[in-house]
Design an enzyme around this catalytic site. Structure first.
Site, PDB file in Angstrom:
ATOM      1  N   ASN A   9       0.873  -1.178   0.000  1.00  0.00           N
ATOM      2  CA  ASN A   9       0.000   0.000   0.000  1.00  0.00           C
ATOM      3  C   ASN A   9       0.907   1.225   0.000  1.00  0.00           C
ATOM      4  O   ASN A   9       1.499   1.562   1.024  1.00  0.00           O
ATOM      5  CB  ASN A   9      -0.883  -0.051   1.265  1.00  0.00           C
ATOM      6  CG  ASN A   9      -1.700   1.209   1.448  1.00  0.00           C
ATOM      7  OD1 ASN A   9      -1.786   2.047   0.549  1.00  0.00           O
ATOM      8  ND2 ASN A   9      -2.311   1.343   2.623  1.00  0.00           N
ATOM      9  N   LYS A  11       0.171   4.280  -0.347  1.00  0.00           N
ATOM     10  CA  LYS A  11      -0.453   5.483   0.242  1.00  0.00           C
ATOM     11  C   LYS A  11      -0.205   6.712  -0.650  1.00  0.00           C
ATOM     12  O   LYS A  11      -0.129   6.570  -1.856  1.00  0.00           O
ATOM     13  CB  LYS A  11       0.042   5.688   1.685  1.00  0.00           C
ATOM     14  CG  LYS A  11      -0.153   4.414   2.516  1.00  0.00           C
ATOM     15  CD  LYS A  11       0.018   4.629   3.983  1.00  0.00           C
ATOM     16  CE  LYS A  11      -0.183   3.304   4.706  1.00  0.00           C
ATOM     17  NZ  LYS A  11      -0.130   3.426   6.168  1.00  0.00           N
ATOM     18  N   HIS A  95      -9.602   1.278   4.777  1.00  0.00           N
ATOM     19  CA  HIS A  95      -8.317   1.428   5.470  1.00  0.00           C
ATOM     20  C   HIS A  95      -8.507   2.376   6.664  1.00  0.00           C
ATOM     21  O   HIS A  95      -9.291   3.316   6.595  1.00  0.00           O
ATOM     22  CB  HIS A  95      -7.269   1.986   4.504  1.00  0.00           C
ATOM     23  CG  HIS A  95      -5.898   1.972   5.101  1.00  0.00           C
ATOM     24  ND1 HIS A  95      -5.456   2.975   5.933  1.00  0.00           N
ATOM     25  CD2 HIS A  95      -4.890   1.069   5.022  1.00  0.00           C
ATOM     26  CE1 HIS A  95      -4.224   2.675   6.333  1.00  0.00           C
ATOM     27  NE2 HIS A  95      -3.856   1.536   5.794  1.00  0.00           N
ATOM     28  N   GLU A  97      -6.875   4.771   7.726  1.00  0.00           N
ATOM     29  CA  GLU A  97      -6.691   6.202   7.422  1.00  0.00           C
ATOM     30  C   GLU A  97      -7.943   6.773   6.762  1.00  0.00           C
ATOM     31  O   GLU A  97      -8.289   7.931   6.948  1.00  0.00           O
ATOM     32  CB  GLU A  97      -5.433   6.395   6.555  1.00  0.00           C
ATOM     33  CG  GLU A  97      -4.176   6.227   7.407  1.00  0.00           C
ATOM     34  CD  GLU A  97      -2.985   5.613   6.695  1.00  0.00           C
ATOM     35  OE1 GLU A  97      -2.929   5.650   5.451  1.00  0.00           O
ATOM     36  OE2 GLU A  97      -2.098   5.086   7.409  1.00  0.00           O
ATOM     37  N   GLU A 167      -5.588  -4.806  10.629  1.00  0.00           N
ATOM     38  CA  GLU A 167      -4.529  -3.822  10.844  1.00  0.00           C
ATOM     39  C   GLU A 167      -4.819  -3.043  12.119  1.00  0.00           C
ATOM     40  O   GLU A 167      -5.605  -2.088  12.106  1.00  0.00           O
ATOM     41  CB  GLU A 167      -4.491  -2.832   9.676  1.00  0.00           C
ATOM     42  CG  GLU A 167      -4.181  -3.455   8.334  1.00  0.00           C
ATOM     43  CD  GLU A 167      -3.622  -2.417   7.380  1.00  0.00           C
ATOM     44  OE1 GLU A 167      -2.450  -2.557   7.016  1.00  0.00           O
ATOM     45  OE2 GLU A 167      -4.327  -1.469   7.027  1.00  0.00           O
ATOM     46  N   GLY A 173       2.334   2.355  10.749  1.00  0.00           N
ATOM     47  CA  GLY A 173       3.299   3.438  10.582  1.00  0.00           C
ATOM     48  C   GLY A 173       4.000   3.831  11.880  1.00  0.00           C
ATOM     49  O   GLY A 173       4.653   4.869  11.950  1.00  0.00           O
ATOM     50  N   SER A 213       3.226  -1.988  10.363  1.00  0.00           N
ATOM     51  CA  SER A 213       4.680  -2.050  10.570  1.00  0.00           C
ATOM     52  C   SER A 213       5.290  -3.414  10.229  1.00  0.00           C
ATOM     53  O   SER A 213       6.190  -3.898  10.933  1.00  0.00           O
ATOM     54  CB  SER A 213       5.044  -1.634  12.006  1.00  0.00           C
ATOM     55  OG  SER A 213       4.640  -0.302  12.238  1.00  0.00           O
TER      56      SER A 213
HETATM   57  P1  PGA Z   1       2.743   0.377   7.620  1.00  0.00           P
HETATM   58  O1  PGA Z   1       1.286   0.590   6.959  1.00  0.00           O
HETATM   59  O2  PGA Z   1       3.290  -0.909   7.076  1.00  0.00           O
HETATM   60  O3  PGA Z   1       3.541   1.579   7.177  1.00  0.00           O
HETATM   61  O4  PGA Z   1       2.542   0.322   9.090  1.00  0.00           O
HETATM   62  C1  PGA Z   1       0.403  -0.493   6.779  1.00  0.00           C
HETATM   63  C2  PGA Z   1      -0.899  -0.002   6.192  1.00  0.00           C
HETATM   64  O5  PGA Z   1      -1.374   1.061   6.591  1.00  0.00           O
HETATM   65  O6  PGA Z   1      -1.505  -0.665   5.316  1.00  0.00           O
END
Ligand code: PGA
Length: 249
Positions: A9, A11, A95, A97, A167, A173, A213
Site C-alpha cells: 500500500n 499510500k 483502510h 486512514e 490492521e 506506521g 509495521s
Molecule cells: P505500515 O502501513 O506498514 O507503514 O505500518 C500499513 C498499512 O497502513 O496498510
C-alpha cells in the site's frame, strides 16, 4: 489451500516517475516468485503507468480506495469502471486512514464493497482497533462489528473474492507490530466469525492478511501463524528490496 498475498500500500507517495522506477526494481527482485500473490497499490495517478509496467508479470495491480457508484456527480471520486480499465484486480477498502482521517463509516464501506464486487474488483476489507479500544478490552467487539457491518448482505459465494486485512491502528506506521500471537488470536476470531456469518468453507478459505509495521525482520514469525495468510505493507513496500524480502519471507 490459501495462497499467501503480499500487498504493498503505497499510500500518498510516489510521482508517476517514482512509481515506475519502484515497480521496475521490484519486478527484477521477484520475477521467479510463484507461490505468493504479489500486489502493488499505487496512488491513482500512477496506476496507468504502473499497469503498463507490470503487464505480463507476476505483479498484480490494486487501488487504495474507490467511489461506490459506477459514474455520476461525485466530484473527486474514482469509479470501479475506471479502475478496471487500468487492469486493477484489487481495491483496498476501509483502510484505517480512510476511516479515521476521512470519516468513512461501515455503511459507506459496505456500499463500496458491493460496488467493487459488481465490477469484478476484489475488495481488501481493512479492520482494526485503536490503542484506546485495545486498552478498554474492546478489540474483538470493534473488529467483529466492522466485519459484520462491512460485509452486510454479502453472499457466501462472493467471499471467494474478498480478502480481510487485520490492521491494528496502533501498529500502522508506528514501528510497533502486534506480537505474532496477538495477531494470530484476532485472525482466528475473524475466521470463526466468517464461519458463523457464512459457512465453514468461507471461514476456512478466506484470506486474512495482517498489516501494521510489517518489515523484512518480522514477517517470518507472522507468517508462521496458522491464520495469517499474508501482509498489507505500507512503509516497507516503498523500498523494492525490503518488499521483495517480505514477499520471500
Ligand atoms: P505500515 O502501513 O506498514 O507503514 O505500518 C500499513 C498499512 O497502513 O496498510
Amino acid at each position: 489451500m490459501r495462497k499467501p498475498l503480499m500487498a504493498g500500500n503505497w499510500k500518498m507517495n510516489c510521482t508517476v516517475k517514482d512509481a515506475v522506477e519502484l515497480v521496475k526494481e521490484l519486478k527484477k527482485y521477484v520475477k521467479d516468485v510463484k507461490n505468493t500473490e504479489i500486489l502493488v497499490c499505487p496512488p491513482f495517478t500512477a496506476l496507468n503507468e504502473v499497469s503498463r509496467t507490470v503487464k505480463d508479470s507476476n505483479i498484480e495491480l490494486g487501488a487504495q480506495n474507490m467511489g461506490y457508484e459506477d459514474s455520476g456527480a461525485f466530484t473527486g471520486e474514482i469509479s470501479p469502471l475506471m479502475l478496471r480499465e487500468l487492469k486493477c484486480r484489487y481495491v483496498i477498502l476501509g483502510h484505517s486512514e480512510r476511516r479515521h482521517i476521512f470519516n468513512e463509516n461501515d455503511g459507506v464501506i459496505n456500499k463500496k464493497i458491493k460496488c467493487a464486487l459488481k465490477n469484478n474488483l476484489k475488495p481488501i476489507l481493512c479492520v482494526g482497533e485503536t490503542l484506546l479500544q485495545r486498552r478498554a478490552n474492546l478489540t474483538k467487539k470493534i473488529i467483529l462489528n466492522q466485519i459484520q457491518n462491512g460485509l452486510k448482505d454479502i453472499k457466501a459465494d462472493d467471499m471467494k473474492n474478498i480478502v480481510v486485512a487485520y490492521e491494528p491502528v496502533w501498529a500502522i506506521g508506528t514501528g510497533k507490530t502486534a506480537m505474532p500471537y496477538q495477531a494470530q488470536e484476532i485472525h482466528a476470531s475473524i475466521r470463526d466469525l466468517l464461519e458463523d456469518m457464512f459457512n465453514q468453507d468461507v471461514g476456512f478459505n478466506t484470506r486474512i492478511i495482517y498489516g501494521g509495521s510489517v518489515k523484512p525482520d518480522n514477517i517470518k514469525e507472522l507468517m508462521m501463524q496458522s491464520d495469517i495468510d499474508g501482509a498489507l505493507v505500507g512503509g516497507a513496500s516503498l523500498k523494492a528490496k525490503d518488499f521483495s524480502q517480505i514477499i520471500r519471507y
